[in-house]
Write a protein that holds these residues in place. Sequence first.
Motif, PDB file in Angstrom:
ATOM      1  N   SER A   1     -23.401  20.690  37.513  1.00 59.22           N
ATOM      2  CA  SER A   1     -23.419  21.490  38.745  1.00 59.22           C
ATOM      3  C   SER A   1     -24.388  22.657  38.552  1.00 59.22           C
ATOM      4  CB  SER A   1     -22.015  22.036  39.018  1.00 59.22           C
ATOM      5  OG  SER A   1     -21.662  22.972  38.009  1.00 59.22           O
ATOM      6  N   GLY A   2     -24.650  23.381  39.630  1.00 57.99           N
ATOM      7  CA  GLY A   2     -25.472  24.585  39.539  1.00 57.99           C
ATOM      8  C   GLY A   2     -24.843  25.612  38.618  1.00 57.99           C
ATOM      9  N   LEU A   3     -23.511  25.731  38.678  1.00 56.14           N
ATOM     10  CA  LEU A   3     -22.788  26.650  37.798  1.00 56.14           C
ATOM     11  C   LEU A   3     -22.955  26.231  36.336  1.00 56.14           C
ATOM     12  CD1 LEU A   3     -20.881  29.090  37.529  1.00 56.14           C
ATOM     13  CD2 LEU A   3     -18.968  27.502  37.787  1.00 56.14           C
ATOM     14  N   ASP A   4     -22.853  24.919  36.068  1.00 51.27           N
ATOM     15  CA  ASP A   4     -23.063  24.420  34.699  1.00 51.27           C
ATOM     16  C   ASP A   4     -24.438  24.856  34.201  1.00 51.27           C
ATOM     17  OD1 ASP A   4     -20.622  23.042  34.699  1.00 51.27           O
ATOM     18  OD2 ASP A   4     -21.538  21.153  35.325  1.00 51.27           O
ATOM     19  N   ARG A   5     -25.467  24.602  35.023  1.00 52.81           N
ATOM     20  CA  ARG A   5     -26.851  24.920  34.626  1.00 52.81           C
ATOM     21  C   ARG A   5     -27.035  26.400  34.320  1.00 52.81           C
ATOM     22  NH1 ARG A   5     -29.844  21.301  33.818  1.00 52.81           N
ATOM     23  NH2 ARG A   5     -29.622  19.269  34.744  1.00 52.81           N
ATOM     24  N   SER A   6     -26.499  27.274  35.185  1.00 52.96           N
ATOM     25  CA  SER A   6     -26.694  28.713  34.951  1.00 52.96           C
ATOM     26  C   SER A   6     -25.952  29.152  33.687  1.00 52.96           C
ATOM     27  CB  SER A   6     -26.307  29.546  36.168  1.00 52.96           C
ATOM     28  OG  SER A   6     -24.941  29.461  36.419  1.00 52.96           O
ATOM     29  N   GLU A   7     -24.767  28.608  33.462  1.00 58.92           N
ATOM     30  CA  GLU A   7     -23.996  28.929  32.255  1.00 58.92           C
ATOM     31  C   GLU A   7     -24.736  28.441  31.002  1.00 58.92           C
ATOM     32  OE1 GLU A   7     -20.813  30.549  30.113  1.00 58.92           O
ATOM     33  OE2 GLU A   7     -21.350  30.798  32.213  1.00 58.92           O
ATOM     34  N   TRP A   8     -25.272  27.230  31.058  1.00 61.09           N
ATOM     35  CA  TRP A   8     -26.014  26.678  29.913  1.00 61.09           C
ATOM     36  C   TRP A   8     -27.236  27.523  29.591  1.00 61.09           C
ATOM     37  CZ3 TRP A   8     -26.149  20.878  31.770  1.00 61.09           C
ATOM     38  CH2 TRP A   8     -24.862  20.331  31.665  1.00 61.09           C
TER      39      TRP A   8
ATOM     40  N   ALA B   1     -29.875  31.128  25.868  1.00 63.18           N
ATOM     41  CA  ALA B   1     -30.631  32.360  25.634  1.00 63.18           C
ATOM     42  C   ALA B   1     -29.993  33.225  24.545  1.00 63.18           C
ATOM     43  CB  ALA B   1     -30.755  33.160  26.936  1.00 63.18           C
ATOM     44  N   LYS B   2     -28.660  33.092  24.351  1.00 67.57           N
ATOM     45  CA  LYS B   2     -27.944  33.896  23.350  1.00 67.57           C
ATOM     46  C   LYS B   2     -28.027  33.309  21.943  1.00 67.57           C
ATOM     47  CE  LYS B   2     -24.400  35.566  26.544  1.00 67.57           C
ATOM     48  NZ  LYS B   2     -23.007  35.383  26.946  1.00 67.57           N
ATOM     49  N   ARG B   3     -28.576  32.098  21.790  1.00 64.82           N
ATOM     50  CA  ARG B   3     -28.596  31.463  20.465  1.00 64.82           C
ATOM     51  C   ARG B   3     -29.481  32.219  19.490  1.00 64.82           C
ATOM     52  NH1 ARG B   3     -27.697  25.321  19.704  1.00 64.82           N
ATOM     53  NH2 ARG B   3     -27.926  26.209  17.662  1.00 64.82           N
ATOM     54  N   ARG B   4     -28.940  32.522  18.336  1.00 67.25           N
ATOM     55  CA  ARG B   4     -29.697  33.261  17.320  1.00 67.25           C
ATOM     56  C   ARG B   4     -30.809  32.415  16.717  1.00 67.25           C
ATOM     57  NH1 ARG B   4     -24.457  35.314  14.452  1.00 67.25           N
ATOM     58  NH2 ARG B   4     -23.779  36.859  15.952  1.00 67.25           N
ATOM     59  N   ASP B   5     -30.592  31.101  16.600  1.00 62.82           N
ATOM     60  CA  ASP B   5     -31.597  30.239  15.964  1.00 62.82           C
ATOM     61  C   ASP B   5     -32.686  29.769  16.943  1.00 62.82           C
ATOM     62  OD1 ASP B   5     -30.262  28.313  17.462  1.00 62.82           O
ATOM     63  OD2 ASP B   5     -29.558  27.174  15.726  1.00 62.82           O
TER      64      ASP B   5
ATOM     65  N   LEU C   1     -27.142  22.097  23.069  1.00 60.17           N
ATOM     66  CA  LEU C   1     -26.719  20.760  23.469  1.00 60.17           C
ATOM     67  C   LEU C   1     -25.610  20.896  24.504  1.00 60.17           C
ATOM     68  CD1 LEU C   1     -26.790  17.685  23.100  1.00 60.17           C
ATOM     69  CD2 LEU C   1     -25.126  17.985  21.246  1.00 60.17           C
ATOM     70  N   ALA C   2     -25.803  20.257  25.659  1.00 53.77           N
ATOM     71  CA  ALA C   2     -24.812  20.298  26.732  1.00 53.77           C
ATOM     72  C   ALA C   2     -24.386  18.871  27.055  1.00 53.77           C
ATOM     73  CB  ALA C   2     -25.406  20.962  27.963  1.00 53.77           C
ATOM     74  N   VAL C   3     -23.082  18.624  27.057  1.00 49.77           N
ATOM     75  CA  VAL C   3     -22.553  17.289  27.346  1.00 49.77           C
ATOM     76  C   VAL C   3     -21.521  17.403  28.464  1.00 49.77           C
ATOM     77  CG1 VAL C   3     -21.250  15.321  26.426  1.00 49.77           C
ATOM     78  CG2 VAL C   3     -22.912  16.495  24.972  1.00 49.77           C
ATOM     79  N   VAL C   4     -21.680  16.548  29.478  1.00 47.58           N
ATOM     80  CA  VAL C   4     -20.673  16.430  30.526  1.00 47.58           C
ATOM     81  C   VAL C   4     -20.070  15.035  30.372  1.00 47.58           C
ATOM     82  CG1 VAL C   4     -20.129  16.578  32.978  1.00 47.58           C
ATOM     83  CG2 VAL C   4     -22.025  17.926  32.053  1.00 47.58           C
ATOM     84  N   VAL C   5     -18.745  14.991  30.221  1.00 47.63           N
ATOM     85  CA  VAL C   5     -18.018  13.750  30.008  1.00 47.63           C
ATOM     86  C   VAL C   5     -17.476  13.265  31.348  1.00 47.63           C
ATOM     87  CG1 VAL C   5     -16.046  12.684  28.837  1.00 47.63           C
ATOM     88  CG2 VAL C   5     -17.389  14.470  27.671  1.00 47.63           C
TER      89      VAL C   5
ATOM     90  N   SER D   1     -33.775  28.020  26.383  1.00 52.24           N
ATOM     91  CA  SER D   1     -33.385  29.297  26.987  1.00 52.24           C
ATOM     92  C   SER D   1     -34.082  29.533  28.321  1.00 52.24           C
ATOM     93  CB  SER D   1     -33.653  30.453  26.027  1.00 52.24           C
ATOM     94  OG  SER D   1     -34.998  30.432  25.629  1.00 52.24           O
ATOM     95  N   SER D   2     -35.207  28.856  28.561  1.00 47.10           N
ATOM     96  CA  SER D   2     -35.857  28.951  29.865  1.00 47.10           C
ATOM     97  C   SER D   2     -36.537  27.622  30.183  1.00 47.10           C
ATOM     98  CB  SER D   2     -36.884  30.081  29.875  1.00 47.10           C
ATOM     99  OG  SER D   2     -37.896  29.807  28.933  1.00 47.10           O
ATOM    100  N   GLY D   3     -36.664  27.316  31.454  1.00 49.89           N
ATOM    101  CA  GLY D   3     -37.319  26.092  31.854  1.00 49.89           C
ATOM    102  C   GLY D   3     -36.398  24.897  31.858  1.00 49.89           C
ATOM    103  N   CYS D   4     -36.991  23.725  32.012  1.00 51.74           N
ATOM    104  CA  CYS D   4     -36.217  22.479  32.115  1.00 51.74           C
ATOM    105  C   CYS D   4     -35.868  21.933  30.745  1.00 51.74           C
ATOM    106  CB  CYS D   4     -37.004  21.426  32.880  1.00 51.74           C
ATOM    107  SG  CYS D   4     -36.965  21.705  34.641  1.00 51.74           S
ATOM    108  N   GLY D   5     -34.704  21.310  30.672  1.00 48.82           N
ATOM    109  CA  GLY D   5     -34.248  20.714  29.432  1.00 48.82           C
ATOM    110  C   GLY D   5     -34.686  19.273  29.299  1.00 48.82           C
ATOM    111  N   SER D   6     -34.328  18.669  28.168  1.00 47.79           N
ATOM    112  CA  SER D   6     -34.603  17.257  27.910  1.00 47.79           C
ATOM    113  C   SER D   6     -33.307  16.485  28.035  1.00 47.79           C
ATOM    114  CB  SER D   6     -35.128  17.061  26.486  1.00 47.79           C
ATOM    115  OG  SER D   6     -36.296  17.804  26.284  1.00 47.79           O
ATOM    116  N   VAL D   7     -33.268  15.541  28.987  1.00 49.53           N
ATOM    117  CA  VAL D   7     -32.092  14.701  29.157  1.00 49.53           C
ATOM    118  C   VAL D   7     -32.210  13.561  28.143  1.00 49.53           C
ATOM    119  CG1 VAL D   7     -30.835  13.207  30.744  1.00 49.53           C
ATOM    120  CG2 VAL D   7     -31.886  15.325  31.577  1.00 49.53           C
ATOM    121  N   LEU D   8     -31.101  13.293  27.445  1.00 49.82           N
ATOM    122  CA  LEU D   8     -31.099  12.224  26.449  1.00 49.82           C
ATOM    123  C   LEU D   8     -30.456  10.983  27.048  1.00 49.82           C
ATOM    124  CD1 LEU D   8     -31.111  15.028  24.807  1.00 49.82           C
ATOM    125  CD2 LEU D   8     -30.583  13.577  22.877  1.00 49.82           C
TER     126      LEU D   8
END
Length: 158
Positions: A110-117, A122-126, A131-135, A147-154
Amino acid sequence: MQFLSSWATNDRRTLLHFSKATLATFCQHVQASDTECEAGGLLLGSVHGAHMLIEQATIPTAWDKRFRYLFERMPFGHEAIALSRWTASQGTVRYLGEWHTHPEDHPHPSGLDRSEWNCLSAKRRDKRPMLAVVVGRKSLYVELVPSSGCGSVLTPVE
């Protein structure tokens, strides 16, 4: 219910493997009936260059907020497990991302999922993508979120 364990980006430069325990956690929380609430947690594992082994998915805690169409992970419990695994593995098992369920056969974020992800990434130290998984009831949605832009769907690898 049988989810595939091996996934890859379209260019095959990034591979990931879900352990049997991780897939079992996903299966135990599928929203099979119309009354079940969303579930979720952290994804913990090891990084091998561009590749990842997801060894564990934490399960919902008593503090998490669970509704039919919403899951809000509270830090208590999940972070203690992540820190304990990181310490016990001398830093090899770490936070890789987040998972949660959707009450649909073939889930989409959802849009909420995307904004949360994007916030979590962006907070990741490394500085690695999160990795985001929706079951879903019949399949998984798997994405590496930068942290910015489009992700890679696997996609699953047979």
